[in-house]
Every structure is written in C-alpha cells, then in structure tokens.
Design an enzyme around this catalytic site. Sequence first.
Site, PDB file in Angstrom:
ATOM      1  N   GLU A  11       0.855  -1.051  -0.012  1.00  0.00           N
ATOM      2  CA  GLU A  11       0.141  -0.001   0.081  1.00  0.00           C
ATOM      3  C   GLU A  11       1.015   1.171   0.005  1.00  0.00           C
ATOM      4  OE1 GLU A  11      -2.555   0.132   2.981  1.00  0.00           O
ATOM      5  OE2 GLU A  11      -3.842  -1.559   2.500  1.00  0.00           O
ATOM      6  N   ARG A  34      -4.104   4.303 -24.456  1.00  0.00           N
ATOM      7  CA  ARG A  34      -4.269   3.061 -25.714  1.00  0.00           C
ATOM      8  C   ARG A  34      -5.992   2.739 -25.321  1.00  0.00           C
ATOM      9  NH1 ARG A  34       1.448   0.063 -25.670  1.00  0.00           N
ATOM     10  NH2 ARG A  34       1.295   0.688 -23.652  1.00  0.00           N
ATOM     11  N   ASP A  78       1.544   4.281 -39.248  1.00  0.00           N
ATOM     12  CA  ASP A  78       0.082   3.580 -39.372  1.00  0.00           C
ATOM     13  C   ASP A  78      -0.834   4.878 -39.808  1.00  0.00           C
ATOM     14  OD1 ASP A  78      -0.830   4.936 -36.830  1.00  0.00           O
ATOM     15  OD2 ASP A  78      -0.155   3.234 -35.852  1.00  0.00           O
ATOM     16  N   LYS A 113      -0.257  -0.944 -41.751  1.00  0.00           N
ATOM     17  CA  LYS A 113      -0.150  -2.242 -41.392  1.00  0.00           C
ATOM     18  C   LYS A 113      -1.430  -2.760 -40.960  1.00  0.00           C
ATOM     19  CE  LYS A 113       0.458  -0.155 -36.691  1.00  0.00           C
ATOM     20  NZ  LYS A 113       1.222   0.137 -35.675  1.00  0.00           N
TER      21      LYS A 113
END
Length: 338
Positions: free
Chosen positions: A48, A105, A181, A204
């Site tokens: 913790e 993401r 991309d 891709k």
Amino acid sequence: MPTTSEPKLISGNANMPLAKAIARRMTMHRGANLGLVDARVERFNDQEIFVEVYENVRGEDMFIIQPTSNPANDNLMELLIMADALKRSSAKRITAVIPYFGYARQDRRSKARTPISAKLVANMIAQSGIERVLTMDLHAAQIQGFFDIPVDNLYASPVFALDIMKQFKDNLDDVMIVSPDVGGVARARELAKRINAPLSIVDKRREKPGEVAEMTVIGDVTGKKCIIVDDMCDTAGTLCKAAEVILEHGATEVHAYITHGVMSGPAVDRVTKSVMKSLVITDTIAPSESVQSAPNIRIIPTAPVFAQAILNIWQGNSVSSLFETPTLEPVYEGQFGG
C-alpha cells in the site's frame, strides 16, 4: 495564512530525474529556489502507498509531477494519493503534470464488452482533487474531452522539428516523414509541415495486438532519408519491421522520433539490432540503463518545455504559445541551433 509568491512542485517516484530537472529549470527562470517540496512517498509491507508532505502547502499553487508509466497502477495510485494529501492540506490549486498518460491506448470500445479505461482514469484524477492536467502527446487527442477539468496537451513535434533541422541541416531536401500507421497521419503531417518535408504512410494490418501481419508503404520513399514519427514505442516490433519495409522500398536510411519510450521487454535489443540508424525519444518516461547505453538511442530532454508550461499556467499565460518555434527556441537555449 500568507502564501509564497512562487509555484510549488512535488514529485512521486515515477520519474524523479525529470522532476528535479524541471525544478532546476524553473529555479533558473525565476531566480529563486524552486526545489521539490519535501515529502515521502513510500510503501507499507503489503505494498500500500503512503504519502507524507513535510512542508506547509496551505493556499499554495501545487504541481504534482508524475507520469503514469510502468508500473502504471502504482504510479497512478501515487498520483491520486498525493493529490488527496495536498487537497486535505488546503492547497489552493492542484495541477497534475503527467508527462506520459498511461491507459491512453484504451480510449474507445474496440470490441464488445471492453472498457474505456482512459475515461475511468480521467474520472479518478478529477475526483481526487486535481483541478488541471498538463501532459504531452496523448495517444488519442479526444482523451482531453474525457476530463471535466482543463487539460493542456503539449506536443513533442515542435521540439523534434528543431532537432531534425539541426541533425539533417545539410540534406533537409532528402528527408521524408513517415507515419507508421494511418491513425498517426495527423501527428506525422504536423511535423512534416514544420520542416517542409513530404509525407509517407506505412499501412499495417494486425492479426492481434503486438503482431503485424503485413505492411504496405504508401508514397515513394526511393532515395529518401526517412523519419518515422509516432507517440510511443512499446516492444518496438512494429517500428523495427516498418524500418525494414521502408528500406526495401528504396529509402537510403531510416530514423525514428518517438515521444514516449515505453521500451518494454525486448525493445532495446530489437532497436539495437535493427536497420534503423537512430531512435530519438524523450525523457517523459524515465529511461532504463539499457536505454541510456544503447548506441543508436538518443534522448531529448522535456524539462525545458514542461518548466515553461508550468510557469505559464501559474502566471495565467498561454500554453499553446509553446507550439511555435520562435517561442520554443529560446526555451531550449540554442540546443538545436546551427
């Protein structure tokens, strides 16, 4: 109680070197000691997190410097618990400086029964008492809209443009910017415009995350010095494969400029053995020893731009002014000049 006339910085354990570098830069700008607030961020035996702030922060303008990089959950909880400690200590305003925003993401539901984790994290940050977020190159720009508090998203492309113009000053006409991309075209186009270079795209197709089935180069890269631009490099598999494909299509050399060097697992080994001449990353994520010692990886500091952005927020000035080259060049003090 009277407050100090300067902003106050505090840092968790995620990227202490960057936090100290930001404090040094701000000290230099202000001509006053702006060291990090004395605090301890530790673990109990069961892991913790415990936070104790040793200095008075009542009525102060506080900036927590804490990227939520690996280990993402620990670093995120440190950020939230530090915010709670400051809020309960009557800090006037709390700004989270998150150079790398983890969980970015997961910004949409790509399939049925999947979470939008970026939105969940945004809710947690806002509920913790944080009133503003300062970050760099969010994986998806729409994440700014997930927050019900102001978000300042800095961009690495103006800094990269300065560096490219220095590194390739003798043959800028041969440089071509490449997006790895289709989704990253806007980011690559922004950099291409800054250095007046043409743009190419690597299309891709993935079978599953982390694997690439095939790649196609859109645009003529023959005889060009290609620079791949992206916001993050994780395992570097896609990046290294893209570099190979670009060379096969006639490029003379390949470099990469990536904002966030996540560099998980085999990434450093892949980059070292790849056909890329260089990989340039920033220090938004604390670089490991293997990253620092890799012969073809170079690290650009972000402390100058974060320090200036923090001062602009504190003074109520424009943060977007840092996107312009005339404003940014003095911040980097000729580091990319001539």
